[in-house]
Design an enzyme around this catalytic site. Structure first.
Site, PDB file in Angstrom:
ATOM      1  N   SER A 295       0.838  -1.200   0.000  1.00 10.22           N
ATOM      2  CA  SER A 295       0.000   0.000   0.000  1.00 10.22           C
ATOM      3  C   SER A 295       0.878   1.258   0.000  1.00 10.22           C
ATOM      4  O   SER A 295       1.678   1.430  -0.917  1.00 10.22           O
ATOM      5  CB  SER A 295      -0.959  -0.048   1.198  1.00 10.22           C
ATOM      6  OG  SER A 295      -2.023   0.852   1.032  1.00 10.22           O
TER       7      SER A 295
ATOM      8  N   HIS B  72      -7.383  -6.060   0.498  1.00 10.97           N
ATOM      9  CA  HIS B  72      -6.219  -5.169   0.447  1.00 10.97           C
ATOM     10  C   HIS B  72      -5.085  -5.651   1.351  1.00 10.97           C
ATOM     11  O   HIS B  72      -3.917  -5.506   1.012  1.00 10.97           O
ATOM     12  CB  HIS B  72      -6.657  -3.753   0.834  1.00 10.97           C
ATOM     13  CG  HIS B  72      -5.577  -2.727   0.737  1.00 10.97           C
ATOM     14  ND1 HIS B  72      -4.836  -2.521  -0.412  1.00 10.97           N
ATOM     15  CD2 HIS B  72      -5.098  -1.837   1.655  1.00 10.97           C
ATOM     16  CE1 HIS B  72      -3.955  -1.551  -0.201  1.00 10.97           C
ATOM     17  NE2 HIS B  72      -4.093  -1.123   1.041  1.00 10.97           N
TER      18      HIS B  72
END
Length: 257
Positions: A85, A238
């Site tokens: 990320s 994610h």
């Protein structure tokens, strides 16, 4: 120049792992210890996160520069870089700026593009969180729940940032005001102007249930990382490393070997 907080495990070729927004090096510790069976693995807290210094500024060039300083301070001349990320964007920025230092690059569930947002509820909850007056972790979790953070995993993830202060109450490990102030910089794309593509071997990993890397992003990925390939991990969102650690570990071992 700042000194980033870090932990290291194992011996061999170096791997550096970079966590995401609101994260800490501990998020990757279980995976790092597995990789340390074959590598010298460094987990670092990025600036304003975990136990690293609270400083002004949050941008990918700044965080890439922090990483460069960290490697020099620890006499690491070349390393595999893994980032998730926000950490993935730091890793990409670093590879474009300092390609000779990067052996192989792994980017987990993020693309080289500007994102529209998605953390507004969390930011609002943290802005209004009474960190100086909360008396227990149970109360802290209830406060986040009442602020609208309904997903248990996200509440627990955020509360890893909560620590006892010297005065006996609680405080944030992270420098939330600085993160909040520069949130748009964290959403922004890496800085690619006047930078050549990174020609090293690169692995992009996305969760099948995540929309952070979309098929339409592949052309842009290939423009800056022409030696890249994309793998999709089933039944993962994610947080690929938390949701499907074994599948990710197998991908990393295959790629790095």
């Amino acid at each position: 120049m700042i000194q980033l907080n870090h932990k290291s495990f194992g011996q061999g070729d170096a791997i550096v792992i970079l966590h995401g927004l609101f994260g800490t090096l501990d998020n990757w510790q279980t995976l790092a210890k597995k990789l340390a069976e074959d590598y010298y693995v460094f987990l670092i807290d990025q600036r304003n996160h975990g136990r690293s210094p609270h400083v002004e500024g949050m941008s990918y060039p700044l965080m890439a520069s922090d990483l460069k300083d960290f490697l020099e301070q620890n006499w690491i001349h070349q390393a595999h870089i893994i980032g998730h990320s926000m950490g993935g964007k730091t890793a990409m920025q670093f590879a474009l700026e300092y390609p000779d230092i990067v052996d192989k690059l792994v980017v987990v569930d993020i693309a080289p593009k500007t994102y529209l947002g998605g953390h507004e509820l969390i930011l609002s909850a943290l802005r209004n969180f009474p960190v100086n007056s909360v008396e227990s972790r149970k109360e802290a979790e209830q406060t986040l729940l009442e602020a609208g953070i309904e997903e248990l995993g996200i509440r627990q993830f955020l509360l890893k940032n909560l620590t006892r202060s010297k005065a006996g109450g609680y405080e944030w490990k992270m420098n939330f005001p600085e993160i909040d102030k520069h949130y748009q910089n964290i959403l922004a794309n890496i800085e690619t102007a006047n930078k050549s593509a990174f020609d090293g071997e690169t692995l992009f990993v996305r969760g099948a249930n995540s929309n952070y890397i979309q098929d339409k992003d592949i052309n842009t990925i290939n423009q800056f990382f022409p030696q890249s390939k994309l793998e999709t991990v089933p039944q993962a969102g994610h947080w690929v490393h938390a949701e499907q650690p074994q599948a990710l570990l197998e991908l990393l071992r295959t790629f790095l070997n």
